[in-house]
Scaffold this motif. Structure first.
Motif, PDB file in Angstrom:
ATOM      1  N   THR A   1      82.659  27.828  42.340  1.00 50.88           N
ATOM      2  CA  THR A   1      83.680  26.798  42.305  1.00 50.88           C
ATOM      3  C   THR A   1      83.179  25.577  43.082  1.00 50.88           C
ATOM      4  O   THR A   1      82.185  25.643  43.818  1.00 50.88           O
ATOM      5  CB  THR A   1      84.984  27.294  42.936  1.00 50.88           C
ATOM      6  OG1 THR A   1      84.747  27.559  44.336  1.00 50.88           O
ATOM      7  CG2 THR A   1      85.471  28.570  42.250  1.00 50.88           C
ATOM      8  N   GLU A   2      83.884  24.446  42.939  1.00 49.64           N
ATOM      9  CA  GLU A   2      83.517  23.257  43.715  1.00 49.64           C
ATOM     10  C   GLU A   2      83.620  23.536  45.209  1.00 49.64           C
ATOM     11  O   GLU A   2      82.806  23.054  46.006  1.00 49.64           O
ATOM     12  CB  GLU A   2      84.395  22.074  43.320  1.00 49.64           C
ATOM     13  CG  GLU A   2      84.136  21.556  41.913  1.00 49.64           C
ATOM     14  CD  GLU A   2      85.017  20.374  41.552  1.00 49.64           C
ATOM     15  OE1 GLU A   2      85.602  19.768  42.481  1.00 49.64           O
ATOM     16  OE2 GLU A   2      85.132  20.065  40.360  1.00 49.64           O
ATOM     17  N   THR A   3      84.604  24.321  45.598  1.00 47.35           N
ATOM     18  CA  THR A   3      84.776  24.665  47.011  1.00 47.35           C
ATOM     19  C   THR A   3      83.592  25.463  47.525  1.00 47.35           C
ATOM     20  O   THR A   3      83.120  25.245  48.655  1.00 47.35           O
ATOM     21  CB  THR A   3      86.078  25.461  47.210  1.00 47.35           C
ATOM     22  OG1 THR A   3      87.174  24.682  46.758  1.00 47.35           O
ATOM     23  CG2 THR A   3      86.280  25.824  48.673  1.00 47.35           C
TER      24      THR A   3
ATOM     25  N   ALA B   1      80.502  25.469  46.182  1.00 46.12           N
ATOM     26  CA  ALA B   1      79.280  24.677  46.095  1.00 46.12           C
ATOM     27  C   ALA B   1      79.095  23.785  47.315  1.00 46.12           C
ATOM     28  O   ALA B   1      77.965  23.595  47.799  1.00 46.12           O
ATOM     29  CB  ALA B   1      79.273  23.847  44.817  1.00 46.12           C
ATOM     30  N   VAL B   2      80.184  23.216  47.843  1.00 48.36           N
ATOM     31  CA  VAL B   2      80.052  22.302  48.982  1.00 48.36           C
ATOM     32  C   VAL B   2      79.795  23.047  50.287  1.00 48.36           C
ATOM     33  O   VAL B   2      79.523  22.418  51.322  1.00 48.36           O
ATOM     34  CB  VAL B   2      81.296  21.407  49.133  1.00 48.36           C
ATOM     35  CG1 VAL B   2      81.483  20.548  47.902  1.00 48.36           C
ATOM     36  CG2 VAL B   2      82.549  22.228  49.429  1.00 48.36           C
TER      37      VAL B   2
ATOM     38  N   GLN C   1      77.196  19.842  31.739  1.00 50.96           N
ATOM     39  CA  GLN C   1      76.571  19.703  33.052  1.00 50.96           C
ATOM     40  C   GLN C   1      75.087  19.390  32.902  1.00 50.96           C
ATOM     41  O   GLN C   1      74.439  19.780  31.920  1.00 50.96           O
ATOM     42  CB  GLN C   1      76.795  20.978  33.871  1.00 50.96           C
ATOM     43  CG  GLN C   1      76.129  22.238  33.350  1.00 50.96           C
ATOM     44  CD  GLN C   1      74.693  22.392  33.798  1.00 50.96           C
ATOM     45  OE1 GLN C   1      74.287  21.916  34.863  1.00 50.96           O
ATOM     46  NE2 GLN C   1      73.884  23.065  32.982  1.00 50.96           N
TER      47      GLN C   1
ATOM     48  N   SER D   1      80.041  15.764  45.009  1.00 52.49           N
ATOM     49  CA  SER D   1      79.976  16.075  43.583  1.00 52.49           C
ATOM     50  C   SER D   1      81.278  16.755  43.195  1.00 52.49           C
ATOM     51  O   SER D   1      81.823  17.556  43.962  1.00 52.49           O
ATOM     52  CB  SER D   1      78.788  17.002  43.292  1.00 52.49           C
ATOM     53  OG  SER D   1      78.626  17.223  41.917  1.00 52.49           O
ATOM     54  N   GLY D   2      81.787  16.425  42.007  1.00 48.88           N
ATOM     55  CA  GLY D   2      83.030  17.050  41.603  1.00 48.88           C
ATOM     56  C   GLY D   2      83.414  16.714  40.178  1.00 48.88           C
ATOM     57  O   GLY D   2      82.727  15.955  39.490  1.00 48.88           O
ATOM     58  N   SER D   3      84.521  17.268  39.740  1.00 51.00           N
ATOM     59  CA  SER D   3      85.029  17.021  38.397  1.00 51.00           C
ATOM     60  C   SER D   3      85.994  15.843  38.423  1.00 51.00           C
ATOM     61  O   SER D   3      86.450  15.410  39.482  1.00 51.00           O
ATOM     62  CB  SER D   3      85.728  18.265  37.853  1.00 51.00           C
ATOM     63  OG  SER D   3      86.775  18.660  38.734  1.00 51.00           O
TER      64      SER D   3
ATOM     65  N   PRO E   1      78.302  17.642  37.341  1.00 50.74           N
ATOM     66  CA  PRO E   1      79.251  18.523  36.654  1.00 50.74           C
ATOM     67  C   PRO E   1      79.700  17.965  35.307  1.00 50.74           C
ATOM     68  O   PRO E   1      79.704  16.743  35.081  1.00 50.74           O
ATOM     69  CB  PRO E   1      80.425  18.610  37.628  1.00 50.74           C
ATOM     70  CG  PRO E   1      79.884  18.191  38.944  1.00 50.74           C
ATOM     71  CD  PRO E   1      78.810  17.193  38.639  1.00 50.74           C
TER      72      PRO E   1
ATOM     73  N   GLY F   1      82.236  15.069  35.193  1.00 52.84           N
ATOM     74  CA  GLY F   1      82.445  14.747  36.594  1.00 52.84           C
ATOM     75  C   GLY F   1      81.504  13.694  37.131  1.00 52.84           C
ATOM     76  O   GLY F   1      81.005  12.831  36.398  1.00 52.84           O
TER      77      GLY F   1
ATOM     78  N   THR G   1      78.537  12.751  40.626  1.00 50.64           N
ATOM     79  CA  THR G   1      77.706  13.147  41.759  1.00 50.64           C
ATOM     80  C   THR G   1      77.230  11.882  42.452  1.00 50.64           C
ATOM     81  O   THR G   1      76.896  10.890  41.793  1.00 50.64           O
ATOM     82  CB  THR G   1      76.490  13.978  41.302  1.00 50.64           C
ATOM     83  OG1 THR G   1      76.936  15.224  40.767  1.00 50.64           O
ATOM     84  CG2 THR G   1      75.540  14.255  42.459  1.00 50.64           C
TER      85      THR G   1
END
Length: 715
Positions: free
Chosen positions: A398-400, A402-403, A585, A600-602, A627, A630, A632
């Motif tokens: 998930t984005e959470t 990945a960061v 992506q 980076s995100g959607s 993404p 998204g 970056t």
């Protein structure tokens, strides 16, 4: 150690000498680990004979590219040493090629002071022609860690011209572990890669297609996933279990691994596919209970984002793209895109037995899994007792999540209390410093940029030919014409790009119907200086000038394929199929630099998103995901003179336009080597149509037009 290789008997004598030299070099460094690097630098030397051979790494026999008779060999060097690789191109001239030759790129290396050896064909150098050779020679002033080498002319890497590249620390490794393994991942196609590329250059628009032109065909999905060059295409039912709608896979293939070693002969699952099957096997990874292992996971694939899972074992991520990270664990799995590398620690603390190691593709429905076996010492040599892991069983990060992958606190002068993962640091600050790039003790991100560059990614159709391209700011980047490498041209004239841009303007294109060009062919240059992009899709060399000292932010925006008039002709009429409004992506790789991933995100990029950018401990790497739909944002310091390619690492996207060139400090470029690879007077235009008649005339075999299994409309 997995990933190491031995030369065949034919090459044994000279190769033993080479390895002996390498061993002495490494020994000298390790014995004096804390002496100044300049006093210890030795030469690690390889001689590579690049050839074609009929092989079957996944039990399907086809032509592959070998180095000294080996498939995807690993190259090892010690931090601070000089690397010398003499590449001899013995690939026959009639082997399908869109690039006239080969070149070797050292993926992840900054090549500071060695810009002529970056290995980008038709950018840093001319490709090494069949029958010719070229020697790469430079000092490895890089962080110790995991990298890869691969061809960067045409699509030869997807035929096997690539491998792991390991830089050992000049002192002690910063992590505590007992042994190490390398997992080199490849998405493997049954068609020769350059032949698959030919069809990508043919007309996409039906109205532009004729029997003479042929028609566009996507490369489709890979037939196997190889782990360390091993696997079996019959592990997953690519045909019987595949539901296809509108040309796009609608279901994942069922997988059932029945044997670790596949005997020669016809496949029971697919007897039609490879009647000459000489046999193949899966990678067996040996571990001993109680020991801790470093796994260097390297995605050398041409297409797929993958999730690698170790059944029954949690792994701790410790490095990404050769940069130490704060330790973080996502359980048994790690996500990795094409061109990325992740190092993880695994402790063999499960019951003695055999366990699956699975490479599962993401975002490409219908792709097969790849399989290896983690085998404990003392276990029977059998497959794991648990069911075969299935495609789609594991979700991507998930984005959470990945960061949570950030640069190690000690490298950005933070205390370990900033570690959000909750895991204890596994190394000391002093040890981490040894893992930083030579002559660097901190990776703190500059707090402000002096240049901001926005690039919008789309997938347009060219008006004049009906060809489908990938573009950035409506420019599909072509590498030729001319046949001569631009680095040589700007060395002779620092203002070469400016002169050519003035001559060609910023709205026209060269004639895409050309198949061959020469050194007198005009070069269309687009100097992207922040002004408005071309109104209609255009082709040419996409150049952004940078001054030494610039701190550069690149904002990447992932727009629908038909944005920027991507489906319209100059007359405003539709040029292609309706509703090409999807995105996908992309793994973007920057040559000559690592960069800080600020975010980076959607969804859309706006001021509220900008406020969330990480200016404390962002990941410092060289390949980052953009993404689907998204954005970056990356930041890097322009401190390395040269021409540095920035491109999608999905090779099929890069080869049809998805890239640009940062022209950095052109008045500071060093003197070229005296033996620079020579250019041919005439070369293939990389956006040429490669029509069936041309293929037959040059290669005498129209079977090179055969598509892969499960070709998809989406590219």
């Amino acid at each position: 150690m997995a990933g190491t290789w031995a030369a065949p008997r034919f090459f044994a004598l000279y190769f033993q000498a080479t390895l002996f030299t390498m061993t002495l070099a490494r020994r000298a460094v390790l014995q004096g680990a804390f002496a100044p690097a300049a006093e210890l630098a030795s030469v690690t030397e390889y001689t590579w004979h690049v050839t074609i051979s009929s092989q079957a790494p996944d039990c399907f026999q086809r032509n592959v590219i070998l180095v000294n008779g080996s498939f995807q060999p690993t190259l090892e060097v010690v931090q601070g040493d000089f690397l010398k690789v003499n590449v001899i191109n013995n690939i026959p001239a009639d082997f399908p090629s869109a690039a006239d030759g080969i070149s070797i790129h050292w993926h992840g290396f900054s090549m500071r002071g060695s810009e002529w050896y970056d290995g980008t064909g038709h950018i840093a150098q001319c490709p090494i022609l069949p029958g010719a050779n070229f020697t790469y020679y430079f000092q490895v002033n890089e962080a110790a860690g995991s990298y890869l080498w691969h061809d960067h002319s045409g699509s030869n890497k997807a035929d096997g011209l690539q491998g792991a590249l390991i830089v050992h620390a000049k002192g002690p490794e910063p992590w505590i572990y007992d042994e190490e393994h390398t997992l080199f991942l490849t998405d493997w196609f049954h068609g020769e890669a350059n032949a698959l590329l030919f069809a990508l250059n043919r007309p996409f628009v039906p109205a532009s297609q004729t029997p003479a032109t042929g028609k566009w065909n996507w490369v489709g999905l890979p037939q196997a996933i190889l782990i360390n060059g091993k696997g079996f295409y019959g592990d997953c039912d690519l045909v019987g279990g595949l539901s296809v709608g509108a040309g796009v896979a609608q279901a994942n293939p069922p997988c059932n691994v029945t044997t670790a070693v596949v005997s020669p002969g016809k496949s029971i699952q697919q007897p039609w596919a490879s009647p000459g099957n000489p046999g193949c096997s899966h990678e067996n990874i040996a571990v001993t209970a109680g020991k801790t292992y470093r796994f260097r996971i390297i995605n050398g694939g041409s297409l797929l984002y993958q999730t690698v899972c170790f059944e029954g074992h949690n792994v701790t991520l410790i490095a990404g793209d050769a940069t130490p990270t704060d330790p973080v664990s996502f359980g048994p799995c790690v996500d990795i895109n094409s061109g990325q590398r992740y190092d993880v620690l695994l402790t063999a603390n499960a019951a003695v037995g055999n366990y699956w190691v699975t490479a599962q593709p993401q975002y490409r429905m219908g792709s097969p899994n790849g399989f290896a076996v983690l085998q404990y010492e003392g276990a029977n040599e059998t497959l794991p007792a648990t069911p075969t892991p299935q495609p789609g069983a594991v979700e991507p990060w998930t984005e959470t999540e990945a960061v949570m992958v950030v640069t190690a606190a000690s490298l950005v002068n933070l205390t370990s209390s900033s570690n959000a993962s909750g895991l204890e640091p596994v190394v000391t600050a002093a040890a981490l410093a040894l893992a930083a790039p030579l002559n660097s003790t901190t990776l703190q991100v500059p707090q402000k940029a002096t240049r901001t560059i926005t690039q919008v990614v789309t997938q347009p159709i060219l008006n004049s030919t009906g060809q489908l391209r990938w573009a950035m700011n409506n420019i599909a980047n072509s590498n030729t014409p001319p046949c001569e490498a631009p680095l040589s041209l700007v060395y002779s004239d620092n203002n070469y790009f400016t002169h050519m841009a003035a001559a060609s303007g910023t709205s026209g294109t060269i004639d895409e119907n050309l198949q061959s060009v020469n050194n007198t062919s005009p070069l269309t240059v687009f100097l992207d200086d922040g002004s408005s992009p071309p109104v209609y899709p255009s082709t040419g060399q996409h150049i952004i000038n940078l001054d030494i000292g610039d701190v550069v932010d690149v904002i990447m925006i992932n727009e629908p394929g038909d944005s920027f008039n991507g489906d319209l002709t100059a007359a405003g009429k539709p040029g292609g199929p309706a509703a090409r409004n999807t995105t996908e992506q992309h793994p973007f790789h920057l040559h000559g630099h690592h960069f800080w991933v600020l975010g980076s995100g959607s969804g859309p990029y706006n001021s509220s998103v900008e406020a969330t950018l990480n200016l404390v401990n962002p990941m410092y790497r060289d390949t980052q995901n953009l993404p689907k739909g998204g954005w970056t944002v990356i930041r890097f310091a322009a401190d390395n003179p040269g021409l540095w390619f920035y491109h999608c690492h999905i090779i099929w996207h890069q080869l049809i336009g998805q890239g640009l060139i940062f022209a950095e400090g052109l008045d500071h470029i060093g003197t070229p080597p005296a033996d620079l690879a020579q250019c041919s007077q005439q070369c293939n235009y990389d956006f040429g149509p490669f029509d069936p008649e041309w293929v037959a005339e040059n290669y005498g075999n129209t079977t090179y037009d055969l598509p892969g299994i499960a070709s998809a409309v989406a590219a």
